[in-house]
Design a protein around this motif. Structure first.
Motif, mmCIF file in Angstrom:
data_model
loop_
_atom_site.group_PDB
_atom_site.id
_atom_site.type_symbol
_atom_site.label_atom_id
_atom_site.label_comp_id
_atom_site.label_asym_id
_atom_site.label_seq_id
_atom_site.Cartn_x
_atom_site.Cartn_y
_atom_site.Cartn_z
ATOM 1 N N GLY A 1 -30.011 65.061 -30.083
ATOM 2 C CA GLY A 1 -28.745 64.543 -30.556
ATOM 3 C C GLY A 1 -28.659 63.042 -30.353
ATOM 4 N N ASP A 2 -27.593 62.470 -30.855
ATOM 5 C CA ASP A 2 -27.342 61.033 -30.717
ATOM 6 C C ASP A 2 -26.550 60.755 -29.450
ATOM 7 O OD1 ASP A 2 -28.580 60.470 -33.139
ATOM 8 O OD2 ASP A 2 -26.714 60.754 -34.257
ATOM 9 N N ILE A 3 -26.826 59.620 -28.835
ATOM 10 C CA ILE A 3 -26.075 59.153 -27.670
ATOM 11 C C ILE A 3 -25.436 57.834 -28.055
ATOM 12 C CG2 ILE A 3 -26.240 58.325 -25.306
ATOM 13 C CD1 ILE A 3 -28.518 60.335 -24.925
ATOM 14 N N ILE A 4 -24.108 57.768 -27.887
ATOM 15 C CA ILE A 4 -23.349 56.593 -28.305
ATOM 16 C C ILE A 4 -22.548 56.095 -27.110
ATOM 17 C CG2 ILE A 4 -21.622 55.712 -29.909
ATOM 18 C CD1 ILE A 4 -22.260 58.347 -31.575
ATOM 19 N N LEU A 5 -22.823 54.866 -26.669
ATOM 20 C CA LEU A 5 -22.027 54.266 -25.607
ATOM 21 C C LEU A 5 -20.682 53.849 -26.188
ATOM 22 C CD1 LEU A 5 -24.694 52.089 -23.776
ATOM 23 C CD2 LEU A 5 -23.670 54.224 -22.996
ATOM 24 N N ARG A 6 -19.611 54.062 -25.443
ATOM 25 C CA ARG A 6 -18.266 53.693 -25.893
ATOM 26 C C ARG A 6 -17.712 52.611 -24.983
ATOM 27 N NH1 ARG A 6 -18.014 54.363 -30.566
ATOM 28 N NH2 ARG A 6 -15.822 53.946 -30.403
ATOM 29 N N GLU A 7 -17.015 51.661 -25.557
ATOM 30 C CA GLU A 7 -16.367 50.589 -24.811
ATOM 31 C C GLU A 7 -15.086 51.118 -24.181
ATOM 32 O OE1 GLU A 7 -15.462 47.385 -22.899
ATOM 33 O OE2 GLU A 7 -17.332 47.482 -24.028
ATOM 34 N N THR A 8 -14.828 50.732 -22.937
ATOM 35 C CA THR A 8 -13.612 51.185 -22.246
ATOM 36 C C THR A 8 -12.693 50.036 -21.867
ATOM 37 O OG1 THR A 8 -14.617 51.064 -20.050
ATOM 38 C CG2 THR A 8 -14.819 53.160 -21.251
ATOM 39 N N GLY A 9 -13.166 48.803 -22.013
ATOM 40 C CA GLY A 9 -12.351 47.671 -21.602
ATOM 41 C C GLY A 9 -12.351 47.464 -20.094
ATOM 42 N N ASN A 10 -13.125 48.256 -19.378
ATOM 43 C CA ASN A 10 -13.220 48.134 -17.925
ATOM 44 C C ASN A 10 -14.666 48.427 -17.545
ATOM 45 O OD1 ASN A 10 -13.197 48.684 -15.087
ATOM 46 N ND2 ASN A 10 -10.990 48.962 -15.213
ATOM 47 N N SER A 11 -15.340 47.443 -16.971
ATOM 48 C CA SER A 11 -16.757 47.618 -16.648
ATOM 49 C C SER A 11 -17.009 48.685 -15.588
ATOM 50 C CB SER A 11 -17.364 46.285 -16.200
ATOM 51 O OG SER A 11 -16.713 45.829 -15.014
ATOM 52 N N GLY A 12 -15.971 49.121 -14.896
ATOM 53 C CA GLY A 12 -16.119 50.169 -13.888
ATOM 54 C C GLY A 12 -16.124 51.569 -14.461
ATOM 55 N N ILE A 13 -15.682 51.727 -15.714
ATOM 56 C CA ILE A 13 -15.656 53.050 -16.351
ATOM 57 C C ILE A 13 -16.787 53.140 -17.367
ATOM 58 C CG2 ILE A 13 -14.359 54.621 -17.856
ATOM 59 C CD1 ILE A 13 -13.122 54.579 -15.167
#
Length: 86
Positions: A1-13
């Motif tokens: 499957g595909d793996i997609i990183l998502r932005e959270t606006g917080n580098s800790g999450i």
């Protein structure tokens, strides 16, 4: 499957989607030693907002709902795995 990183606006999450023909999983983790509530997770760009009718918690404390801005306070080093139900 595909793996997609998502932005959270917080580098800790940390947020990552794993998508294949059978399921879509969202992995969320607090990578810090502090509680975090200031984050945002946009799922529209991933095409999930229109097609998701529910969310099931596979790993983590409590039954989840579709994540929104600050919808959950992540305790230090807490992790969740959510399955999206089309």
């Amino acid at each position: 499957g595909d793996i997609i990183l998502r932005e959270t606006g917080n580098s800790g999450i940390f947020a990552r989607l794993r998508v294949d023909a059978n399921e879509t999983l969202l992995i969320l983790a607090n990578l810090t030693g502090e509680s975090i509530s200031d984050y945002a997770l946009a799922l529209n760009a991933a095409g999930l907002a229109e097609s998701t009718i529910g969310v099931e918690t596979l790993f983590g404390e409590k039954q989840a709902r579709v994540p929104e801005r600050g919808a959950k306070v992540f305790r230090p080093y807490e992790m969740m795995v959510l399955k999206f139900i089309p």
